[in-house]
Every structure is written in C-alpha cells, then in structure tokens.
Design a protein around this motif. Structure first.
Motif, PDB file in Angstrom:
ATOM      1  N   PRO A 143       7.282  11.417  26.961  1.00 49.34           N
ATOM      2  CA  PRO A 143       7.082  12.345  25.833  1.00 49.34           C
ATOM      3  C   PRO A 143       7.831  11.963  24.560  1.00 49.34           C
ATOM      4  O   PRO A 143       7.594  12.565  23.522  1.00 49.34           O
ATOM      5  CB  PRO A 143       7.622  13.676  26.364  1.00 49.34           C
ATOM      6  CG  PRO A 143       8.063  13.439  27.757  1.00 49.34           C
ATOM      7  CD  PRO A 143       8.106  11.992  28.013  1.00 49.34           C
ATOM      8  N   LYS A 146       6.228   6.432  21.501  1.00 50.20           N
ATOM      9  CA  LYS A 146       4.845   6.307  21.059  1.00 50.20           C
ATOM     10  C   LYS A 146       4.015   5.732  22.210  1.00 50.20           C
ATOM     11  O   LYS A 146       2.868   6.118  22.414  1.00 50.20           O
ATOM     12  CB  LYS A 146       4.802   5.397  19.825  1.00 50.20           C
ATOM     13  CG  LYS A 146       3.441   5.311  19.183  1.00 50.20           C
ATOM     14  CD  LYS A 146       3.523   4.594  17.840  1.00 50.20           C
ATOM     15  CE  LYS A 146       2.139   4.318  17.288  1.00 50.20           C
ATOM     16  NZ  LYS A 146       2.186   3.493  16.068  1.00 50.20           N
ATOM     17  N   ARG A 172       1.315   5.259  12.505  1.00 49.99           N
ATOM     18  CA  ARG A 172       2.550   6.010  12.383  1.00 49.99           C
ATOM     19  C   ARG A 172       3.559   5.332  13.285  1.00 49.99           C
ATOM     20  O   ARG A 172       3.411   5.302  14.503  1.00 49.99           O
ATOM     21  CB  ARG A 172       2.351   7.460  12.826  1.00 49.99           C
ATOM     22  CG  ARG A 172       3.635   8.253  12.747  1.00 49.99           C
ATOM     23  CD  ARG A 172       3.396   9.706  13.002  1.00 49.99           C
ATOM     24  NE  ARG A 172       4.636  10.431  12.916  1.00 49.99           N
ATOM     25  CZ  ARG A 172       4.715  11.735  13.104  1.00 49.99           C
ATOM     26  NH1 ARG A 172       3.647  12.433  13.391  1.00 49.99           N
ATOM     27  NH2 ARG A 172       5.873  12.346  13.018  1.00 49.99           N
ATOM     28  N   TYR A 202      -6.425   2.234  20.254  1.00 51.61           N
ATOM     29  CA  TYR A 202      -5.422   2.358  19.205  1.00 51.61           C
ATOM     30  C   TYR A 202      -5.914   1.620  17.977  1.00 51.61           C
ATOM     31  O   TYR A 202      -5.738   0.410  17.854  1.00 51.61           O
ATOM     32  CB  TYR A 202      -4.080   1.787  19.680  1.00 51.61           C
ATOM     33  CG  TYR A 202      -2.999   1.813  18.623  1.00 51.61           C
ATOM     34  CD1 TYR A 202      -2.448   3.024  18.213  1.00 51.61           C
ATOM     35  CD2 TYR A 202      -2.533   0.638  18.044  1.00 51.61           C
ATOM     36  CE1 TYR A 202      -1.470   3.056  17.235  1.00 51.61           C
ATOM     37  CE2 TYR A 202      -1.548   0.664  17.072  1.00 51.61           C
ATOM     38  CZ  TYR A 202      -1.023   1.870  16.669  1.00 51.61           C
ATOM     39  OH  TYR A 202      -0.043   1.907  15.703  1.00 51.61           O
ATOM     40  N   THR A 205      -6.273   4.344  11.251  1.00 54.41           N
ATOM     41  CA  THR A 205      -6.992   4.254   9.984  1.00 54.41           C
ATOM     42  C   THR A 205      -5.990   3.949   8.885  1.00 54.41           C
ATOM     43  O   THR A 205      -5.075   4.734   8.648  1.00 54.41           O
ATOM     44  CB  THR A 205      -7.693   5.592   9.679  1.00 54.41           C
ATOM     45  OG1 THR A 205      -8.551   5.895  10.768  1.00 54.41           O
ATOM     46  CG2 THR A 205      -8.501   5.508   8.397  1.00 54.41           C
ATOM     47  N   ASP A 323      -1.157   9.659  10.208  1.00 56.13           N
ATOM     48  CA  ASP A 323      -1.369  10.305  11.510  1.00 56.13           C
ATOM     49  C   ASP A 323      -2.265  11.528  11.325  1.00 56.13           C
ATOM     50  O   ASP A 323      -1.828  12.546  10.799  1.00 56.13           O
ATOM     51  CB  ASP A 323      -0.011  10.730  12.089  1.00 56.13           C
ATOM     52  CG  ASP A 323      -0.162  11.417  13.438  1.00 56.13           C
ATOM     53  OD1 ASP A 323      -1.312  11.574  13.904  1.00 56.13           O
ATOM     54  OD2 ASP A 323       0.866  11.800  14.015  1.00 56.13           O
ATOM     55  N   PRO A 324      -3.526  11.434  11.751  1.00 51.64           N
ATOM     56  CA  PRO A 324      -4.445  12.559  11.534  1.00 51.64           C
ATOM     57  C   PRO A 324      -3.964  13.849  12.193  1.00 51.64           C
ATOM     58  O   PRO A 324      -4.306  14.940  11.735  1.00 51.64           O
ATOM     59  CB  PRO A 324      -5.765  12.082  12.153  1.00 51.64           C
ATOM     60  CG  PRO A 324      -5.452  10.858  12.922  1.00 51.64           C
ATOM     61  CD  PRO A 324      -4.171  10.299  12.423  1.00 51.64           C
ATOM     62  N   ALA A 325      -3.167  13.719  13.245  1.00 49.05           N
ATOM     63  CA  ALA A 325      -2.713  14.922  13.949  1.00 49.05           C
ATOM     64  C   ALA A 325      -1.735  15.734  13.105  1.00 49.05           C
ATOM     65  O   ALA A 325      -1.483  16.903  13.393  1.00 49.05           O
ATOM     66  CB  ALA A 325      -2.069  14.545  15.285  1.00 49.05           C
ATOM     67  N   ILE A 327      -2.253  16.350   9.911  1.00 46.56           N
ATOM     68  CA  ILE A 327      -3.011  17.044   8.866  1.00 46.56           C
ATOM     69  C   ILE A 327      -3.557  18.357   9.427  1.00 46.56           C
ATOM     70  O   ILE A 327      -4.255  18.367  10.437  1.00 46.56           O
ATOM     71  CB  ILE A 327      -4.132  16.135   8.315  1.00 46.56           C
ATOM     72  CG1 ILE A 327      -3.493  14.918   7.645  1.00 46.56           C
ATOM     73  CG2 ILE A 327      -5.017  16.914   7.353  1.00 46.56           C
ATOM     74  CD1 ILE A 327      -4.461  13.891   7.137  1.00 46.56           C
ATOM     75  N   LYS A 329      -1.753  20.568  10.834  1.00 46.45           N
ATOM     76  CA  LYS A 329      -0.947  21.042  11.969  1.00 46.45           C
ATOM     77  C   LYS A 329      -0.154  22.283  11.595  1.00 46.45           C
ATOM     78  O   LYS A 329      -0.140  23.259  12.345  1.00 46.45           O
ATOM     79  CB  LYS A 329       0.003  19.928  12.432  1.00 46.45           C
ATOM     80  CG  LYS A 329       0.776  20.291  13.706  1.00 46.45           C
ATOM     81  CD  LYS A 329       1.746  19.194  14.119  1.00 46.45           C
ATOM     82  CE  LYS A 329       3.031  19.246  13.295  1.00 46.45           C
ATOM     83  NZ  LYS A 329       4.056  18.292  13.760  1.00 46.45           N
TER      84      LYS A 329
END
Lengths: 579, 176
Positions: A143, A146, A172, A202, A205, A323-325, A327, A329
């Motif tokens: 956890p 990466k 990231r 992996y 973008t 890191d799209p995650a 955006i 959040k």
C-alpha cells in the motif's frame, strides 16, 4: 536472453552473449543495472540477506553511504531525489532492515518522490518458514509503494530493474521496492539491459488533450479573478521557466503549496506565497475569492484547502495533473487536464488569448500581500523563531538547500525562507514525518555537493534520527544543523493550547540533552545561542565556517505559527493575521 | 447504485493482494469478487460487485484500479447489457418424505440436485443475484444447513459491445 543455456566456459562470468548480453551472477547484475541507470550514490545498511549484494558492491565504483539506521538511509535517498530529480537508491537487509524503510516509503509515496528501494530477503527455499530475519516486505509495502517486485530468479533482474527505475521516475513519481532473496544473488543468468520496459498496464498520459487545453485558455480569457495554484508537479516536471513565462504573459497571481515552494520565485511581484492552513492572507484570499483557478500539479491536500465547501466556492476549477485519480478526488473539477504540467504549460503558451481583465483583482491581492505579510512581534531578548529563519535566509542569500523536519519550525521555514529557485527545498509534506530533516540533508548534500545545506530541525524531530550526525561527522559534510529548540513538540503544544484548553499532554520537553556536547561527541563544531542580540553574529559565524556545524537556537517557547486556518474551518476564516 | 466492474489483470502472484489492499486502503467496500483466468493464460478477469456508491466514488475506484501497474483494463458493466451469473450450492434439510416438495420448488429455477443424502439434498442454482436470493428465501423454511455462493461473474453482451461501439468502447471503459 533468459532461457538461453549457460555458456560452455562458466569460468568467465562476463562472457559476451547474443546482442551484448553478459552471463553474470545475480548480485553482479544488480550492480550492473545500477550502473546502467547511472546511479551515483547508494544509501544503505548491510545485513545477512544482502551480504552477496554488498560483496558485489565492494569497490564497484558506485559510492555507498553507510547511514546509521535504515530510516536514515531512505530519508537520505529522498533528499537526494528531491534536489536532483533523479531516483534515490536505498539498500536494506531483510526483516528489520526492510521494516525500517517503511516510514520512508510511505513518505515518498505521499510526496511522489522517485525511489528504488532494494531489500534482501531470506533464501527462496525458506520463504514462508519464519526464517531468521524473514518478513513479508512485499505484503507490508504494497500500500505504500507505487509498485513492488519480488525476484524469483536472477534472470528476472535486468527486466525488473529496468521497469522499477522507469516506474519510479515517470508518470506520477514514487517509490518502487525490489525484494531479492539471498540465493538469487548467487544464481547465474544472461544480463541484457537494452530492451525498453514492456508495461501494457502502465502508460501514463504525458501530453494533455489539446481540447482540454483550449477549454482552459478559453475560460481564462473571461476570468475576472484568475489564480494559478502551483504545486510540486511544477518541480517534478522541471517546468519553472514555463510557469514563469505563462504567469507573466497573462499577469496571473500565483499561490504555492508547501511542496511547490521554489517552483515560482518568492521574490516575484505576482507571488502570493504559500496557501492553506498556515498560508499567507493574500494566498488564502485568492483561493477563496477566485472565479478561475488553474491548479498546476497540486493535489488539493486538506492542509491547503481547509474545509472543502469553503474552498474556491465561486471558481471554475481547471486541474492539470499527471495522475488522473487526483482530478476530482477532493475538489469538483470543471476542466480536467491529464498530463505533465510542463507539456500542458507549453501548449497553453502556444495558444494566444486576450489576457483576462483582472487588473483590479491583482491590485487588491497585491495590496493584501503588502499589508498583511507573515509577521512576528519582537519583544524582549528571546530569539523569535521567525526571525531566526529570516536571518538564515538573509545570510545565505536564499541560495542554500534547506531541509526541514515537521512541525512549527517547518511552517516558519516555509513562511520566512524565500525560495527563488527550484530544488532548494526538502521537506516532508503529505506524511509529515518527524525525523526526516537530518538524514534528508545528508542525501541533499550528495545530490548538490556544490551547495550549502542547512537542516532546520525542531528539538524533538532532531532526536528521532540524530544518529545520522555520525555520517556528517565522519565525512565532515558541509551541512549546517540548526536546532530550533523550544523545549516542546511545538505544533502539538500549539494545538493543545488552542483546542485542548492548554492541557499540555506529553508535549513539553523541559529535560533536554546537551545538544552542543552531543554535536561535539560526533566531532561536529557546535554552539548554542540564546539571546536575540547574539543571533545574527552567531549565525554569521556558524554559516560562514567551512565544514559541518550544529547550532542550538534556544527560541521563545510560547511562539505559535500564525496565521492559521483552524481545522474544520474555511480558508477565509483565518486567525492570527497581522493586526 | 451497485456497480459491477470487470477488471482485466496480469495473471501473476500477488495481484489479488494488490487489488484487495487497494480497497482496504481507500475504504472501498465490495459485495463480491471473483477471479479467474481468461482465454489468455497471462490475463485474469476480476468481476467486482461494489457496495452502493455514488458516481464520484465509483470514478475514484476505477481510477485507482487503473493506477495499478498490473491492471490492464477497467470496464464498468453496471448499466451495460451483460451476462452476469452467480452460482449457489444450497444444502437443505430434506427428509425423504418431503423431497418431492423441494424438487417442485427448485424446478422453475432450473436448479438441480447435485448431491443426495439421507437427511439433506444439495441444490445447485445459477443465475443473477435476485434469482438466487429468491430461491434461498423459498428454501429457508425447510432448513438451510449450508450455503456457498461464488459471487457474480460477468461478460458484456455482444450486442452491447458491437451495436453501439461508441458507448461500449468509450463511455464505460476508462481511458487514461
């Protein structure tokens, strides 16, 4: 190459195979992989499971720094990574060696620091038997990394190392751990390192979608109260010049995050400084009142946003993040842009739109910046910690590499040490790791040996990893250790004062070691300063001396960090703004 | 909304642990999770039924799954035409004298008796979750001794993936 049989003549370990492949032992492969990745320094600590690896490292030409605890090694690797932008490399043995890396892995994960951590493991034949110094570091670290790998055969080493460095230092960024069972080090296989990593799952973008950039630029031209929020993404992307060009082109006020400091010059007229819990009045006013917020590589951390419903409540939010995650959040986002902020800024600069009509807004923010700066009151002859930081900045002309620990002194450093260049600021943001600052300074030195490194530490955090003074003493590193001694866990004490009825539960440290003798025990020139009138001359002498130094600064123990957005309140509800 | 996600992952040791560790770390709750190899032996399919969540939370789940290096594709099947099946084995008390009742109850469900003992029979039923819940409710008064369910596994219907390629190809698959 894996799968090809062993060469007939197995006396030659580096015999050439097809395509430049070499037949090697696992431990030698690790060293060769590090060499191919142009690793210049390793921070580590040997032990049973990494004996073969340390044997291969012996006189291999790559510098190894022996810290005095594995936690020191990994924070040093972080410090190195933060000032160079290159992955830091750390080695620890199995079991306790590996578990001592845990805090550093979590820290690097939170702050997107590229690391490759190599841990020894017990031999494959005894994995799962509770062997001596066995621990499931893969399970523990999943956890907080990466990605991680356990190598099952030496033939996997080149592929795994290639992938690990690629994953750590792209997209990231973050820590990658490689667990190597002891017997793998002795296995032999072909080593080839030229194939690019194959990672179908992996594909970060990097270049943003041009339509999103257009949308952003279209929104910007109609903004009345635009603000740029510059996060650590600017530093990771090495995009400070592009940020400066963009900001100047459209005359946009800039708010910075704690980790983004140095990404935009503090001395610039449009710089409002750090926002958030201990941010500037101007920065937080900008974040509250803006109608168009461009977030460049910040993750809307709760210490920045305060209570979310009061964060930029009237704004169109554009968020650029690799890191799209991230955006959407925490903060609802109107214009999501996935990609590298440097690429995004280049695209934004290539589109010309009319500058927003925001002169009045700019003037208003600059007035607040002028009238309500960070402040303190000099009363009596006690050293004010704020002035201590400002003096260090003055004497070093703001050009030192500054590392900090966590707590009050960290916030004062963020407030009073103006950072005008990138890669000068090493601090633990997301995880808030006490004990980070001293070992991180060692790593920062090896990353930037040409720069003076000033480690600004609290008296409590310093004592968490002070064994690393041995490294500073041994190599006589030009690191200046400043202990901001308020005889307390200052930030805990401040919160107890403000929110727990002055019940100072376990936060006061009236008993202290003799820090000067402690420094001298490690053969580091050490001194103490207690009176304000002696501060400037003591600091000047301390900072101008070549080599290491330790200065204990006994500061006013009652000083609190202001301004402050209390937890659970909005960024417009600041207390302790300059009267 | 009870989202159903279909996730293609590398078939490697430790991948299931990465996914479950992610759910634990982020506080996502799941109702069921099935994992099995696909037509490609290097790839496994996970079918994950999430607990009720809003769209923002689901988006975050999908993005976090996608961040995993061993995750190849994340598809939200919730609003898709899909074939979704759960299998249950139900051991129910069934004295010989009452056995005909059990048979008549399960027959409309196209369930089968797969094990017969003196005291019990074991019924196998496949279908969507509602159908299985209904049969369980019917059998409960007779005394369910043991129950095992596989959890949902699912595939998108061909019609959904071919008839409207834009929806099937873009709207539900998270492209990052």
């Amino acid at each position: 190459m894996p799968g090809m049989s062993k060469p007939a003549d197995d006396e030659t370990l580096t015999r050439s195979g097809e395509g430049g492949a070499m037949w090697m032992k696992g431990a030698d492969m690790v060293v060769e992989a590090l060499r191919r990745e142009q690793v210049e320094v390793i921070f580590g600590y040997p032990g049973g499971a990494v004996l073969p690896l340390y044997d291969a490292l012996y006189q291999c030409g790559i510098r190894h720094v022996l810290t005095r605890h594995e936690q020191g090694a990994i924070h040093a690797a972080e410090g190195y990574a933060r000032v160079t932008g290159k992955p830091g490399v750390v080695i620890a043995t199995s079991g306790p060696g590996a578990t001592n890396l845990v805090t550093g892995l979590a820290d690097a994960m939170m702050d997107s620091i590229p690391l490759v951590a190599i841990t020894g493991q017990v031999a494959k034949t005894v994995i799962g038997t509770d062997a001596f110094q066995e621990t499931s570091i893969i399970g523990i670290s999943t956890p907080i990394t990466k990605h991680n790998y356990q190598i099952r055969h030496a033939s996997e080493i080149p592929k795994v190392f290639k992938e690990a460095f690629h994953i750590a230092n792209s997209g990231r960024k973050g820590p990658v751990l490689i667990d190597i069972p002891k017997d793998v080090s002795g296995e032999e296989a072909w080593f080839a390192y030229d194939d690019p990593p194959q990672l179908p799952g992996y594909q970060p973008t990097v270049v943003p979608h041009h339509m999103q950039i257009r949308k952003l630029m279209h929104g910007l031209q109609h903004a009345k109260r635009p603000v740029v929020l510059a996060g650590a993404g600017i530093l990771h992307a090495r995009a400070t010049d592009k940020l400066l060009a963009f900001v100047e082109k459209y005359q946009l006020p800039v708010v910075q995050t704690l980790l983004g400091l140095g990404g935009f010059p503090a001395s610039h007229a449009l710089c409002l400084g750090m926002g958030g819990m201990h941010g500037s009045a101007a920065a937080n006013k900008a974040l509250y009142e803006t109608d168009f917020l461009i977030n460049l590589g910040a993750r809307f951390d709760d210490r920045l946003t305060g209570k979310l419903e009061h964060f930029a409540p009237h704004a169109v939010v554009a968020h650029i993040d690799i890191d799209p995650a991230e955006i959407g959040k925490n903060v609802p986002t109107d214009i999501p842009v996935v990609g590298d902020v440097g690429e995004a800024l280049a695209m934004m600069l290539s589109i010309d739109v009319p500058a927003p009509d925001a002169a009045a807004w700019r003037e208003e923010l600059l007035r607040v910046k002028r009238e309500l700066p960070f402040w303190w009151v000099q009363d009596g002859d006690r050293i004010k910690p704020q002035r201590l930081i400002a003096e260090i900045a003055r004497i070093t002309k703001g050009d030192a590499v500054v590392t900090t620990d966590v707590g009050q002194h960290q916030m004062w450093a963020a407030q009073f040490f103006p950072l005008n260049r990138p890669d000068r600021w090493v601090t633990s943001g997301g995880l808030g790791t006490m004990g980070f600052g001293l070992p991180a300074a060692i790593g920062a030195h090896f990353g930037r040996p040409d720069k003076l490194v000033v480690a600004i530490l609290g008296d409590a955090g310093f004592q968490m990893t002070l064994q690393e003074l041995a490294v500073i003493g041994e190599y006589q590193l030009p690191i200046k250790v400043v202990i901001v001694n308020n005889s307390a866990l200052g930030m805990v004490r401040q919160w107890q004062e403000m929110f727990h009825g002055e019940r100072y539960s376990e936060s006061l440290l009236p008993w202290q070691p003799d820090f000067v003798k402690l420094g001298e025990a490690y053969r580091i020139p050490s001194a103490r300063v207690e009176r304000d009138e002696e501060l400037a001359s003591a600091l000047e002498a301390f900072l101008s001396e070549p080599g290491p130094g330790l200065l204990e600064c006994v500061v006013d123990p009652n000083e609190n960090v202001y301004p402050m957005v209390a937890p659970g309140t909005g960024i417009h509800q600041m207390v302790g703004v300059k009267p | 909304m009870t989202p159903v996600l279909s996730v293609l992952v590398h078939n490697k040791p430790g991948v299931l642990n990465r996914i479950t560790a992610l759910f634990m770390r982020k506080g996502f709750n799941i109702q069921s999770l099935t994992v099995c190899i696909t037509e490609n032996p290097e790839i496994s399919r996970m079918t994950i039924v999430m607990s009720d969540m809003d769209e923002a939370a689901l988006e975050q789940v999908m993005k976090q799954l996608h961040k995993q290096i061993d995750v190849l594709k994340v598809t939200d099947l919730t609003d898709q035409a899909m074939v979704a099946r759960d299998l249950a084995l139900i051991r129910v008390s069934s004295p010989i004298a009452e056995r005909a009742i059990i048979h008549s109850l399960i027959e409309p469900f196209r369930a089968n008796v797969v094990d017969v003992g003196r005291e019990t029979v074991t019924v196998q039923v496949t279908g969507d979750a509602e159908k299985i819940d209904a049969l369980i409710a019917l059998l409960r008064p007779y005394g369910i001794r043991e129950l095992a369910r596989t959890g949902l596994t699912a595939l998108q219907r061909e019609a959904a993936s071919s008839a409207d390629p834009k929806r099937a190809g873009e709207a539900q698959v998270l492209h990052i």
